[in-house]
Design a protein around this motif. Sequence first.
Motif, PDB file in Angstrom:
ATOM      1  N   ASP A  55       0.869  -1.183   0.000  1.00 10.07           N
ATOM      2  CA  ASP A  55       0.000   0.000   0.000  1.00 10.07           C
ATOM      3  C   ASP A  55       0.903   1.228   0.000  1.00 10.07           C
ATOM      4  OD1 ASP A  55      -1.864   1.979   0.303  1.00 10.07           O
ATOM      5  OD2 ASP A  55      -2.746   1.189   2.155  1.00 10.07           O
ATOM      6  N   LEU A  56       0.819   2.028  -1.053  1.00  8.00           N
ATOM      7  CA  LEU A  56       1.692   3.197  -1.168  1.00  8.00           C
ATOM      8  C   LEU A  56       1.200   4.402  -0.365  1.00  8.00           C
ATOM      9  CD1 LEU A  56       2.611   3.050  -4.971  1.00  8.00           C
ATOM     10  CD2 LEU A  56       3.841   2.100  -3.017  1.00  8.00           C
ATOM     11  N   THR A  57       0.041   4.269   0.266  1.00  8.67           N
ATOM     12  CA  THR A  57      -0.455   5.345   1.126  1.00  8.67           C
ATOM     13  C   THR A  57       0.420   5.444   2.372  1.00  8.67           C
ATOM     14  OG1 THR A  57      -2.714   4.893   0.392  1.00  8.67           O
ATOM     15  CG2 THR A  57      -2.443   6.238   2.376  1.00  8.67           C
ATOM     16  N   PRO A  58       0.925   6.618   2.716  1.00 13.51           N
ATOM     17  CA  PRO A  58       1.842   6.716   3.854  1.00 13.51           C
ATOM     18  C   PRO A  58       1.194   6.349   5.177  1.00 13.51           C
ATOM     19  CG  PRO A  58       1.220   8.897   3.066  1.00 13.51           C
ATOM     20  CD  PRO A  58       0.709   7.919   2.062  1.00 13.51           C
ATOM     21  N   VAL A  59       2.002   5.789   6.085  1.00 14.72           N
ATOM     22  CA  VAL A  59       1.571   5.484   7.444  1.00 14.72           C
ATOM     23  C   VAL A  59       1.856   6.713   8.310  1.00 14.72           C
ATOM     24  CG1 VAL A  59       1.950   3.977   9.436  1.00 14.72           C
ATOM     25  CG2 VAL A  59       2.039   3.040   7.111  1.00 14.72           C
ATOM     26  N   SER A  74       0.683   9.513   8.150  1.00 12.95           N
ATOM     27  CA  SER A  74       0.632  10.671   7.245  1.00 12.95           C
ATOM     28  C   SER A  74       1.899  10.936   6.444  1.00 12.95           C
ATOM     29  CB  SER A  74       0.241  11.952   8.009  1.00 12.95           C
ATOM     30  OG  SER A  74       1.329  12.431   8.791  1.00 12.95           O
ATOM     31  N   ASN A  75       3.080  10.505   6.930  1.00 12.94           N
ATOM     32  CA  ASN A  75       4.305  10.824   6.176  1.00 12.94           C
ATOM     33  C   ASN A  75       5.399   9.771   6.290  1.00 12.94           C
ATOM     34  OD1 ASN A  75       4.962  11.257   8.858  1.00 12.94           O
ATOM     35  ND2 ASN A  75       6.218  13.076   8.438  1.00 12.94           N
ATOM     36  N   TRP A 128       6.767   5.652   5.305  1.00 14.12           N
ATOM     37  CA  TRP A 128       6.650   4.441   4.496  1.00 14.12           C
ATOM     38  C   TRP A 128       7.538   3.363   5.101  1.00 14.12           C
ATOM     39  CZ3 TRP A 128       6.488   9.298   2.449  1.00 14.12           C
ATOM     40  CH2 TRP A 128       5.410   9.609   1.620  1.00 14.12           C
ATOM     41  N   ASP A 142       5.012  15.133  -1.558  1.00 10.99           N
ATOM     42  CA  ASP A 142       4.598  14.577  -2.854  1.00 10.99           C
ATOM     43  C   ASP A 142       5.788  13.989  -3.603  1.00 10.99           C
ATOM     44  OD1 ASP A 142       1.992  15.303  -2.388  1.00 10.99           O
ATOM     45  OD2 ASP A 142       2.159  17.222  -3.438  1.00 10.99           O
ATOM     46  N   ARG A 159       6.552  10.663  -2.104  1.00 12.34           N
ATOM     47  CA  ARG A 159       5.578   9.652  -2.530  1.00 12.34           C
ATOM     48  C   ARG A 159       5.915   9.143  -3.939  1.00 12.34           C
ATOM     49  NH1 ARG A 159       1.688  12.481  -1.653  1.00 12.34           N
ATOM     50  NH2 ARG A 159       0.923  11.680   0.344  1.00 12.34           N
ATOM     51  N   LYS A 180       7.039   5.247  -5.023  1.00 12.73           N
ATOM     52  CA  LYS A 180       6.323   4.584  -6.117  1.00 12.73           C
ATOM     53  C   LYS A 180       7.304   4.107  -7.191  1.00 12.73           C
ATOM     54  CE  LYS A 180       2.397   5.354  -9.266  1.00 12.73           C
ATOM     55  NZ  LYS A 180       3.047   5.092 -10.556  1.00 12.73           N
ATOM     56  N   ASN A 204       4.599  -0.847   3.057  1.00 11.03           N
ATOM     57  CA  ASN A 204       3.486  -0.733   4.005  1.00 11.03           C
ATOM     58  C   ASN A 204       2.606  -1.982   4.022  1.00 11.03           C
ATOM     59  OD1 ASN A 204       4.416   1.827   4.555  1.00 11.03           O
ATOM     60  ND2 ASN A 204       2.809   2.903   3.412  1.00 11.03           N
TER      61      ASN A 204
END
Length: 609
Positions: free
Chosen positions: A432-436, A438-439, A441, A531, A534, A538, A582
């Motif tokens: 899951d590339l969504t940060p843990v 909020s900021n 990985w 950004d 992120r 990716k 993640n």
Amino acid sequence: MKRNDLRYTIRLAGPLLTQSSEPEDFGMDIVVAKNSDGKPYIPGTLISGKLDQAWQEISDATSGKDVFSPDLMCLLGKTSQNGQPFRKQLFFSDIIFTGRLTGKFIHNRVTIDNERGAACNQHLVFIDSPFLEGEEYDFEGTVSFFSTKEDSSLIEGYLKTGLQWLSQTGAMRTIGYGRVKKVEFKSFISNTIPAPSTPVRIQDKIGLEITPEHPFCLAAKPVADNLFESTDFIPGSALIGSIMTTWNFLTNGQVDKEREELREHFNNLRITHAFPSDKAGKRPVVFPKSLVKIKTGKKMEILDAAICEKPFLYKGKTPLFSIDWKDYFDVTQEFGWTQLHKELRIRTAIDPKTLRSAKEELFAYELVVPKEHSWYAELDLGKIDATKREVVFSQLNSLLSHGLIGLGKTKTPAVVEFILPPASIQPVKSSDLTPVNSNQWIITLQSDTLLGSPEHLDETSGAAELKKMYEETWSELSGGKLKLVRYFASQRLNGGTWRRETNQQGQQYCPWLLTEAGSVFVLEADESSPDDARKMVKEWFEHGLPVKREVCKYYNINPDPDILWKTCPFIPQNGYGEIAVNLAVHTKNKPPQSSDIDVLKEEDISNGS
């Protein structure tokens, strides 16, 4: 260009014996070799050796007449020189007994003392002898090879002549064991490698399913000079090498004019390591080293320490990291890994003059038996020009339409299938590339990775120096956009004579410092560029971690991506640097209601605190 398979049967007169490398019943000294299905077999390597002997005898008998001259070094390989292997073109499968044994019989032999004419003390040997004298037994096997159209029929003739020359095979030949009565050729299937088809629209990621056709050995670090254990996975570098070996045999070393684009962009292909699975389309995931086990009563709980900011106790118990585990099966099974069947094969060279075992040539392979498993990998075309991807894939697809050969130390052939949409290969545990938080990985290495330069490390270095190396590494890789918060990692050195002669010839020897698969790194984005961070994560996830310039400088290798593969084996194109991001286990298995403990620092120890 053709793939050729010659299926043949050898009829042997009993008694006969091929000795197993593995023990069986207690008290038995020599046991008949049986495969994982319990069927007696004669190793393909033995048939290959007997064919080598036969060809040399025929060549000697026709000396000067130029009527029989197979290229032995090309067809059967040659002993490695200066660490460089000479790969063989022919692969011999084991020849398997096709009948049914009527019972279990035991023979015995004893050594006779030359002076006394009596039995020597403690020299009685019990021999497994299911193949009876006077009976005949059929064994069936296959010889596979890739060749040009012109060489196909020529090699077929050499094979048939050599196999019909055989008079005996197996052990105890001097007392009449294993006499060859007849050799029959069941079929010779010659499949033409098709020309590349019209390119179709594809994605830049394509699944790969690899199915080895016979047992194989992908040697890890040798346990001893003559004992080779196999890895469970197939490295991307091994697949790349096997593709090139197959291509070379198909073209006889000439330029393939039908695949110019593939040749031009081959160095930009990336193939990840192939992981074994008994579930179709499911690829295992290397479990993170941040996992801990804690025994509470009779229950063993599995937690993850990646998000924990400090060392902790859970229910008053100390967590155990994987290095202290006694059993890994429960965790590896959860992440999709299954136990593979393996068998030991002991081999030796035969002295051509005495026809007995050569001195100091004994060695052993641990073989992986494929059975119902397939190996799953990913082909990444993302570094190839978008206008060329479809053409490159079309040419590669046609090249591997009948599989590949030369896999591992056993040079095993394998079937290759590309998994195209709507079908796909899915990891057992998703990233899951969504940060843990909020900021952040959490990066888990899925392969050993050349991560950091050991320039400032030596035998006196400790945790502080190692952390500094990793901090500098992630800062350089991310261009300062990510910083290391904490890590759970292990390292190993990789090197040896072959690596030195191949990758560091003429230089000071420097073994490679690899950070092992499963190592975990918690990274935090710079507040000014979340950004960018992120996008960086990716990029790593999709195409692997690059080799950083400081590493290239330390090992004195050229960082140019077009030639880096010549001097550095641990590059993304060879499957190294693959990551998971993640994994759900990091948050799902975070310790609940744990109690932090104070860290005892090195200076406190030195001061006696």
